[in-house]
Design a protein around this motif. Structure first.
Motif, PDB file in Angstrom:
ATOM      1  N   GLU A  14      34.165  32.754  41.407  1.00 21.77           N
ATOM      2  CA  GLU A  14      34.114  33.730  40.394  1.00 21.77           C
ATOM      3  C   GLU A  14      34.492  35.045  41.478  1.00 21.77           C
ATOM      4  OE1 GLU A  14      33.671  36.737  37.510  1.00 21.77           O
ATOM      5  OE2 GLU A  14      34.146  34.508  37.404  1.00 21.77           O
ATOM      6  N   ILE A  15      33.896  34.893  42.699  1.00 19.50           N
ATOM      7  CA  ILE A  15      34.385  36.039  43.703  1.00 19.50           C
ATOM      8  C   ILE A  15      35.745  35.861  44.110  1.00 19.50           C
ATOM      9  CG2 ILE A  15      33.949  36.751  46.153  1.00 19.50           C
ATOM     10  CD1 ILE A  15      31.080  35.668  45.865  1.00 19.50           C
ATOM     11  N   ALA A  16      36.283  34.602  44.225  1.00 16.37           N
ATOM     12  CA  ALA A  16      37.630  34.601  44.693  1.00 16.37           C
ATOM     13  C   ALA A  16      38.455  34.976  43.678  1.00 16.37           C
ATOM     14  CB  ALA A  16      37.913  33.051  44.994  1.00 16.37           C
ATOM     15  N   GLN A  17      38.411  34.710  42.395  1.00 20.52           N
ATOM     16  CA  GLN A  17      39.277  35.105  41.331  1.00 20.52           C
ATOM     17  C   GLN A  17      39.119  36.540  40.990  1.00 20.52           C
ATOM     18  OE1 GLN A  17      37.701  32.323  38.208  1.00 20.52           O
ATOM     19  NE2 GLN A  17      39.172  30.816  38.733  1.00 20.52           N
ATOM     20  N   ALA A  18      37.775  37.015  40.950  1.00 18.93           N
ATOM     21  CA  ALA A  18      37.688  38.461  40.644  1.00 18.93           C
ATOM     22  C   ALA A  18      38.457  39.468  41.952  1.00 18.93           C
ATOM     23  CB  ALA A  18      36.342  39.010  40.746  1.00 18.93           C
ATOM     24  N   ALA A  19      38.293  38.803  43.126  1.00 17.21           N
ATOM     25  CA  ALA A  19      38.811  39.448  44.395  1.00 17.21           C
ATOM     26  C   ALA A  19      40.481  39.513  44.211  1.00 17.21           C
ATOM     27  CB  ALA A  19      38.489  39.042  45.759  1.00 17.21           C
ATOM     28  N   THR A  20      40.724  38.462  43.889  1.00 14.62           N
ATOM     29  CA  THR A  20      42.384  38.208  43.771  1.00 14.62           C
ATOM     30  C   THR A  20      42.835  39.073  42.500  1.00 14.62           C
ATOM     31  OG1 THR A  20      41.943  36.006  44.601  1.00 14.62           O
ATOM     32  CG2 THR A  20      44.251  36.523  43.187  1.00 14.62           C
ATOM     33  N   GLU A  21      42.260  39.230  41.468  1.00 11.11           N
ATOM     34  CA  GLU A  21      42.527  40.255  40.525  1.00 11.11           C
ATOM     35  C   GLU A  21      42.594  41.642  40.995  1.00 11.11           C
ATOM     36  OE1 GLU A  21      40.162  39.615  36.770  1.00 11.11           O
ATOM     37  OE2 GLU A  21      40.928  37.350  36.757  1.00 11.11           O
ATOM     38  N   ALA A  22      41.301  42.150  41.505  1.00  6.79           N
ATOM     39  CA  ALA A  22      41.231  43.239  41.862  1.00  6.79           C
ATOM     40  C   ALA A  22      42.347  43.863  43.082  1.00  6.79           C
ATOM     41  CB  ALA A  22      39.669  43.722  42.240  1.00  6.79           C
ATOM     42  N   VAL A  23      42.395  42.866  44.033  1.00 11.13           N
ATOM     43  CA  VAL A  23      43.383  43.287  44.980  1.00 11.13           C
ATOM     44  C   VAL A  23      44.683  43.309  44.647  1.00 11.13           C
ATOM     45  CG1 VAL A  23      44.236  42.539  47.227  1.00 11.13           C
ATOM     46  CG2 VAL A  23      41.874  42.547  46.953  1.00 11.13           C
ATOM     47  N   GLY A  24      45.315  42.475  43.812  1.00 10.82           N
ATOM     48  CA  GLY A  24      46.488  42.434  42.943  1.00 10.82           C
ATOM     49  C   GLY A  24      46.477  43.693  42.473  1.00 10.82           C
ATOM     50  N   ALA A  33      44.398  47.553  34.895  1.00 10.25           N
ATOM     51  CA  ALA A  33      43.929  46.194  35.364  1.00 10.25           C
ATOM     52  C   ALA A  33      42.915  46.251  36.537  1.00 10.25           C
ATOM     53  CB  ALA A  33      44.860  45.498  35.946  1.00 10.25           C
ATOM     54  N   TYR A  34      42.800  47.553  37.303  1.00 13.11           N
ATOM     55  CA  TYR A  34      41.755  47.550  38.389  1.00 13.11           C
ATOM     56  C   TYR A  34      40.249  47.839  37.960  1.00 13.11           C
ATOM     57  CZ  TYR A  34      40.064  48.908  43.095  1.00 13.11           C
ATOM     58  OH  TYR A  34      39.288  48.639  44.288  1.00 13.11           O
ATOM     59  N   GLN A  35      39.990  48.630  37.018  1.00 12.95           N
ATOM     60  CA  GLN A  35      38.791  48.937  36.502  1.00 12.95           C
ATOM     61  C   GLN A  35      37.875  47.537  36.127  1.00 12.95           C
ATOM     62  OE1 GLN A  35      37.101  51.503  37.142  1.00 12.95           O
ATOM     63  NE2 GLN A  35      35.200  50.547  36.482  1.00 12.95           N
ATOM     64  N   PRO A  36      38.778  46.764  35.288  1.00 17.52           N
ATOM     65  CA  PRO A  36      37.961  45.554  34.800  1.00 17.52           C
ATOM     66  C   PRO A  36      37.716  44.612  35.839  1.00 17.52           C
ATOM     67  CG  PRO A  36      39.915  45.588  33.605  1.00 17.52           C
ATOM     68  CD  PRO A  36      39.635  46.901  34.339  1.00 17.52           C
ATOM     69  N   ALA A  37      38.645  44.478  36.764  1.00 18.69           N
ATOM     70  CA  ALA A  37      38.614  43.537  37.815  1.00 18.69           C
ATOM     71  C   ALA A  37      37.573  43.876  38.758  1.00 18.69           C
ATOM     72  CB  ALA A  37      39.919  43.496  38.669  1.00 18.69           C
ATOM     73  N   VAL A  38      37.410  45.285  39.135  1.00 13.42           N
ATOM     74  CA  VAL A  38      36.317  45.609  40.062  1.00 13.42           C
ATOM     75  C   VAL A  38      34.999  45.317  39.352  1.00 13.42           C
ATOM     76  CG1 VAL A  38      37.828  47.027  41.442  1.00 13.42           C
ATOM     77  CG2 VAL A  38      36.321  48.186  39.686  1.00 13.42           C
ATOM     78  N   ILE A 120      30.929  49.404  46.336  1.00 16.72           N
ATOM     79  CA  ILE A 120      31.681  48.653  47.374  1.00 16.72           C
ATOM     80  C   ILE A 120      32.772  47.470  46.476  1.00 16.72           C
ATOM     81  CG2 ILE A 120      31.301  46.195  48.400  1.00 16.72           C
ATOM     82  CD1 ILE A 120      30.202  48.546  49.779  1.00 16.72           C
ATOM     83  N   ALA A 121      32.482  47.333  45.327  1.00 18.15           N
ATOM     84  CA  ALA A 121      33.543  46.660  44.628  1.00 18.15           C
ATOM     85  C   ALA A 121      34.801  47.652  44.161  1.00 18.15           C
ATOM     86  CB  ALA A 121      32.780  46.238  43.130  1.00 18.15           C
ATOM     87  N   ARG A 122      34.521  48.830  44.009  1.00 20.33           N
ATOM     88  CA  ARG A 122      35.653  49.722  43.823  1.00 20.33           C
ATOM     89  C   ARG A 122      36.492  50.152  45.029  1.00 20.33           C
ATOM     90  NH1 ARG A 122      31.521  52.501  41.142  1.00 20.33           N
ATOM     91  NH2 ARG A 122      31.403  54.211  42.798  1.00 20.33           N
ATOM     92  N   HIS A 123      35.799  50.045  46.050  1.00 17.27           N
ATOM     93  CA  HIS A 123      36.631  50.366  47.438  1.00 17.27           C
ATOM     94  C   HIS A 123      36.945  49.253  48.277  1.00 17.27           C
ATOM     95  CE1 HIS A 123      34.864  53.968  46.027  1.00 17.27           C
ATOM     96  NE2 HIS A 123      35.605  54.786  47.088  1.00 17.27           N
ATOM     97  N   ALA A 124      36.445  48.153  48.149  1.00 21.24           N
ATOM     98  CA  ALA A 124      36.891  46.893  49.214  1.00 21.24           C
ATOM     99  C   ALA A 124      38.188  46.449  48.622  1.00 21.24           C
ATOM    100  CB  ALA A 124      35.773  45.950  49.038  1.00 21.24           C
ATOM    101  N   PRO A 125      38.447  46.230  47.449  1.00 24.02           N
ATOM    102  CA  PRO A 125      39.954  45.814  47.331  1.00 24.02           C
ATOM    103  C   PRO A 125      40.964  46.849  47.678  1.00 24.02           C
ATOM    104  CG  PRO A 125      38.424  45.502  45.439  1.00 24.02           C
ATOM    105  CD  PRO A 125      37.734  46.224  46.316  1.00 24.02           C
ATOM    106  N   LEU A 126      40.757  48.225  47.513  1.00 24.91           N
ATOM    107  CA  LEU A 126      41.834  49.125  48.133  1.00 24.91           C
ATOM    108  C   LEU A 126      41.787  48.961  49.565  1.00 24.91           C
ATOM    109  CD1 LEU A 126      39.943  52.146  46.196  1.00 24.91           C
ATOM    110  CD2 LEU A 126      42.139  50.792  45.449  1.00 24.91           C
ATOM    111  N   LEU A 127      40.913  48.838  50.315  1.00 22.11           N
ATOM    112  CA  LEU A 127      41.054  48.562  51.809  1.00 22.11           C
ATOM    113  C   LEU A 127      41.766  47.270  51.899  1.00 22.11           C
ATOM    114  CD1 LEU A 127      40.335  49.802  54.471  1.00 22.11           C
ATOM    115  CD2 LEU A 127      37.951  48.582  54.320  1.00 22.11           C
ATOM    116  N   VAL A 128      41.366  46.134  51.446  1.00 21.44           N
ATOM    117  CA  VAL A 128      41.874  44.848  51.631  1.00 21.44           C
ATOM    118  C   VAL A 128      43.321  44.950  51.317  1.00 21.44           C
ATOM    119  CG1 VAL A 128      41.961  42.332  50.783  1.00 21.44           C
ATOM    120  CG2 VAL A 128      39.956  43.464  51.414  1.00 21.44           C
TER     121      VAL A 128
END
Length: 157
Positions: A14-24, A33-38, A120-128
């Protein structure tokens, strides 16, 4: 190429899939797409730990001779500037906490509460996403390495 995470236990998958969606979504600057992913990422237990590992790995790869204060400031400024146009709610303080936490130097002190999992969830994908732009490698490589580090740490604790 799409990575399947079937080999991972359900919580890690679940973490891998959610992180992949959010970073994408962050890479595409797709606010819709970002909001539901985060939100999905925020609900995943220990996602911050995994994303912190990804950030650390990306920082180490991008700065093989080590980081200094100027390097951290440049990463922070670049991420905020590139993100602010489509995410005006980006909080430099949360990004700084993420950077410091990934490097193992974050100490909240008495007056500074750490950001909540949603922040953290809103900002980490931005940084990644920002750090990935310099590597040319896929997120899956870093996620796999971060999961391996978490597993090693848990095995030795």
């Amino acid at each position: 190429m799409t990575t399947t995470w079937r080999h991972l236990p359900a919580p890690a998958r679940e973490i891998a899939q959610a992180a992949t969606e959010a970073v994408g979504a962050a890479q595409a600057r797709d606010a819709g797409a970002y909001q539901p992913a985060v939100e999905r990422l925020a609900a995943a237990d220990r996602a911050g730990l995994v994303l912190g590992g990804v950030v650390r790995l990306l920082l180490e790869e991008g700065h093989p001779d080590g980081l200094d204060g100027d390097d951290i400031r440049q990463v922070l400024e670049r991420c905020v500037r590139s993100t602010a146009a489509w995410r005006p709610d980006v909080d430099p303080h949360v990004l700084l906490v993420l950077l410091a936490g990934a490097l193992g130097v974050y100490d909240p002190g008495d007056d500074d509460a750490p950001p909540d999992p949603a922040a953290i969830a809103r900002h980490a994908p931005l940084l990644v996403a920002d750090l990935l732009a310099a590597t040319g490698r896929p997120l899956a490589d870093y996620l796999s390495a971060a999961f391996a580090e978490v597993a090693r740490t848990e095995l030795h604790d």
